[in-house]
Design a protein around this motif. Sequence first.
Motif, PDB file in Angstrom:
ATOM      1  N   SER A   1      -8.207   0.082  -9.962  1.00 42.33           N
ATOM      2  CA  SER A   1      -6.751   0.915  -9.875  1.00 42.33           C
ATOM      3  C   SER A   1      -6.281   0.839  -8.432  1.00 42.33           C
ATOM      4  N   TYR A   2      -4.859   1.176  -8.455  1.00 45.41           N
ATOM      5  CA  TYR A   2      -4.493   1.080  -7.384  1.00 45.41           C
ATOM      6  C   TYR A   2      -5.169   1.752  -6.454  1.00 45.41           C
ATOM      7  N   GLU A   3      -5.388   3.274  -6.631  1.00 46.84           N
ATOM      8  CA  GLU A   3      -6.093   4.010  -5.549  1.00 46.84           C
ATOM      9  C   GLU A   3      -7.282   3.380  -5.102  1.00 46.84           C
ATOM     10  N   GLN A   4      -8.263   2.787  -6.170  1.00 51.35           N
ATOM     11  CA  GLN A   4      -9.526   2.225  -5.731  1.00 51.35           C
ATOM     12  C   GLN A   4      -9.172   1.016  -4.724  1.00 51.35           C
ATOM     13  N   ARG A   5      -8.158   0.016  -5.365  1.00 48.33           N
ATOM     14  CA  ARG A   5      -7.691  -1.100  -4.179  1.00 48.33           C
ATOM     15  C   ARG A   5      -7.330  -0.696  -3.110  1.00 48.33           C
ATOM     16  N   LYS A   6      -6.729   0.458  -2.969  1.00 44.21           N
ATOM     17  CA  LYS A   6      -6.211   0.820  -1.756  1.00 44.21           C
ATOM     18  C   LYS A   6      -7.263   1.365  -0.929  1.00 44.21           C
ATOM     19  N   SER A   7      -8.321   2.069  -1.213  1.00 45.17           N
ATOM     20  CA  SER A   7      -9.473   2.559  -0.438  1.00 45.17           C
ATOM     21  C   SER A   7     -10.350   1.472  -0.134  1.00 45.17           C
ATOM     22  N   LEU A   8     -10.202   0.190  -0.867  1.00 52.02           N
ATOM     23  CA  LEU A   8     -11.089  -0.679  -0.278  1.00 52.02           C
ATOM     24  C   LEU A   8     -10.421  -1.569   0.917  1.00 52.02           C
ATOM     25  N   LEU A   9      -9.171  -1.550   0.754  1.00 49.19           N
ATOM     26  CA  LEU A   9      -8.339  -2.186   1.758  1.00 49.19           C
ATOM     27  C   LEU A   9      -8.317  -1.250   2.959  1.00 49.19           C
ATOM     28  N   GLU A  10      -8.554  -0.256   2.839  1.00 56.52           N
ATOM     29  CA  GLU A  10      -8.250   1.041   4.287  1.00 56.52           C
ATOM     30  C   GLU A  10      -9.683   0.813   4.950  1.00 56.52           C
TER      31      GLU A  10
ATOM     32  N   VAL B   1      -6.973  -3.888   8.582  1.00 59.36           N
ATOM     33  CA  VAL B   1      -5.824  -3.329   8.140  1.00 59.36           C
ATOM     34  C   VAL B   1      -5.560  -2.103   8.780  1.00 59.36           C
ATOM     35  N   ASP B   2      -4.309  -1.789   9.008  1.00 59.12           N
ATOM     36  CA  ASP B   2      -3.791  -0.721   9.867  1.00 59.12           C
ATOM     37  C   ASP B   2      -3.106   0.477   8.986  1.00 59.12           C
ATOM     38  N   LEU B   3      -2.653  -0.123   7.929  1.00 58.87           N
ATOM     39  CA  LEU B   3      -1.847   0.773   6.812  1.00 58.87           C
ATOM     40  C   LEU B   3      -1.571   0.083   5.426  1.00 58.87           C
ATOM     41  N   VAL B   4      -1.615   0.692   4.436  1.00 55.71           N
ATOM     42  CA  VAL B   4      -1.731   0.225   3.103  1.00 55.71           C
ATOM     43  C   VAL B   4      -0.316   1.131   2.689  1.00 55.71           C
ATOM     44  N   ILE B   5       0.754   0.380   2.057  1.00 56.06           N
ATOM     45  CA  ILE B   5       1.609   0.954   1.353  1.00 56.06           C
ATOM     46  C   ILE B   5       1.917   0.502   0.043  1.00 56.06           C
TER      47      ILE B   5
END
Length: 132
Positions: free
Chosen positions: A52-61, A66-70
Amino acid sequence: MKRVITYGTFDLLHYGHINLLRRAKALGDYLIVALSTDEFNRVEKNKTCYFSYEQRKSLLEAIRYVDLVIPEENWEQKRTDVKEYHINTFVIGDDWKGKFDFLKEEGVDVVYLTRTPEISSSQIKSDLGGNS
Ligand code: C2G
């Protein structure tokens, strides 16, 4: 402070993505990743993500580059994003070569980086026996 932005789905995070993010960060001091939302993937990119978006976001963070995910919610937001986030450089894989040159009109450097061969999220899915 040179600010860099890139866009993508980044599903089933793999070394091709990391190669891109590492080179993108090397072009500046601060890297923003605009991550395609589940809705944008489904409606505009015809992609069904494993994570999901939230899972993909936490992986990138968790990635040091990576400094910021939007969220990336539409194709049009790039022009406003580069202004809102004071972006110096837009980076993306060369599978998109030429597609985002219009951002130069906003005073942004546009850089297309070579994709890492042989690896892709759909390749992983088919190798593991799922439908891509
Ligand atoms: N990438 C790469 N090498 C690979 C696979 C992907 O360099 N083997 C790069 C892509 O070129 C892209 C980034 O990693 O720059 C993310 O890849 P995707 O998640 O496939 O992104 P994409 O679906 O191309 O989304 O508005 C732009 C789109 O959101 C880009």
